[in-house]
Scaffold this active site. Structure first.
Site: not given
Length: 323
Positions: A13, A105, A112, A131, A159, A187
């Site tokens: 979402a 994170n 996960q 990220n 990128d 990244h």
């Protein structure tokens, strides 16, 4: 039609997720003949918004979509999935150090990764978009010991596409005329878009541009493109990020002989440190992702690659307790 492919999208979402799911449902990622089941994961506070996304998907009446599963459970989202696109992540808040961001994170991608390990199809392909993507990918794959590290990659296609566009503008050519371009490393603002093996309409890219533009304009423009978009529109890249995710999964799943860029688990190619997720020039086929070998890297390129490599080593060391 064949048995529907199960595709999971986390953060479905959010801005990128919202741009992504409709294009997947339309067949732009896996082909317009491939039926799908969409498993959409969100955090509990965003479930109302996710239900609104599901209503819109229903209202599109996509013929390829055979089922939609909205959930806040990773185990439900990843049950028997063939492809997982991990978009949702903790954004960096004002005053937050990069180490704190990695730690925040880490919890998300550990959970996960374990759910993928326990629930996903054994040949699942996992693309990490959220990220810091490279190190989030490392955390996820280390949390899934029953899956191969080769089943995980981090998104550096955005990128790569940004570099293609900048070079096309400079040389007044079309992006389709550019071959061999590659983005190396993280990244992040240390990434290195390399032109040493790149051609434009069959000519060496470095014969068409000067080193001042290459080093002082092109590389910083690619590295800072996300920040420039954020400043210009007040929001981070969403449509271009979703597009890059679609292209990276499509090439990975369907194959491509063209050189592209993907963040993959390093086993030492080109002398890069092992056990980091590092963007390399790659091609893809039914046997998987193949790092392009024997590219000639000059001293300038090696110095740039060393900078982004060290950043990834530092990130790995900062979250060693999680992996």
């Amino acid at each position: 039609m064949d048995q529907p492919l199960r595709v999971a999208v986390t953060g479905a979402a959010g801005q990128i997720g919202y741009q992504l799911v409709f294009r997947i449902a339309a067949g732009e990622m896996l082909g317009r003949e491939r039926s799908l089941q969409l498993n959409l994961l969100e955090i509990p506070p965003a479930m109302d918004a996710l239900n609104g996304v599901v209503m819109e998907l229903d209202d599109c009446a996509f013929p390829l979509v055979k089922g939609i599963v909205p959930t806040d459970s990773p185990e439900t989202a990843f049950a028997n999935v063939d492809i997982a696109i991990l978009v949702g992540s903790r954004p960096r808040s004002p005053g937050m150090e990069r180490r704190d961001l990695l730690e925040a994170n880490g919890e998300i991608f550990t959970i996960q990764g374990k759910a993928l390990n326990d629930c996903a199809a054994r040949d699942v392909k996992v693309l990490v978009v959220g990220n810091p993507a490279n190190t989030n990918c490392l955390i996820a794959l280390r949390s899934a010991p029953d899956l191969s590290p080769t089943q995980f990659c981090a998104m550096t296609r955005l990128d790569h596409n940004r570099a293609l566009a900048q070079l096309a503008h400079k040389t007044a050519c079309h992006v389709s005329e550019i071959k061999g371009l590659a983005v190396w490393g993280n990244h992040s603002p240390t990434m290195f878009p390399e032109l040493g093996s790149t051609t434009v309409a069959g000519k060496s890219a470095l014969s068409l541009v000067d080193m001042d533009w290459y080093g002082n304009e092109f590389i910083p423009a690619v590295q800072q493109r996300g920040a420039a978009i954020l400043q210009a529109r007040g929001f981070s890249s969403a449509a271009s990020a979703a597009n890059a995710a679609i292209e990276q999964v499509r090439d990975w799943h369907l194959g491509t002989e063209l050189v592209t860029s993907m963040g993959v688990y390093s086993t030492g190619n080109y002398g890069i440190s092992e056990e980091i997720v590092f963007s390399y020039p790659v091609t893809c086929d039914a046997d998987g992702v193949h790092i392009v070998e024997n590219r000639v890297l000059d001293q300038f390129s090696r110095e740039k690659i060393a900078i982004t490599e060290q950043e990834l080593v530092d990130e790995r060391d900062a979250i060693k307790h999680l992996i």
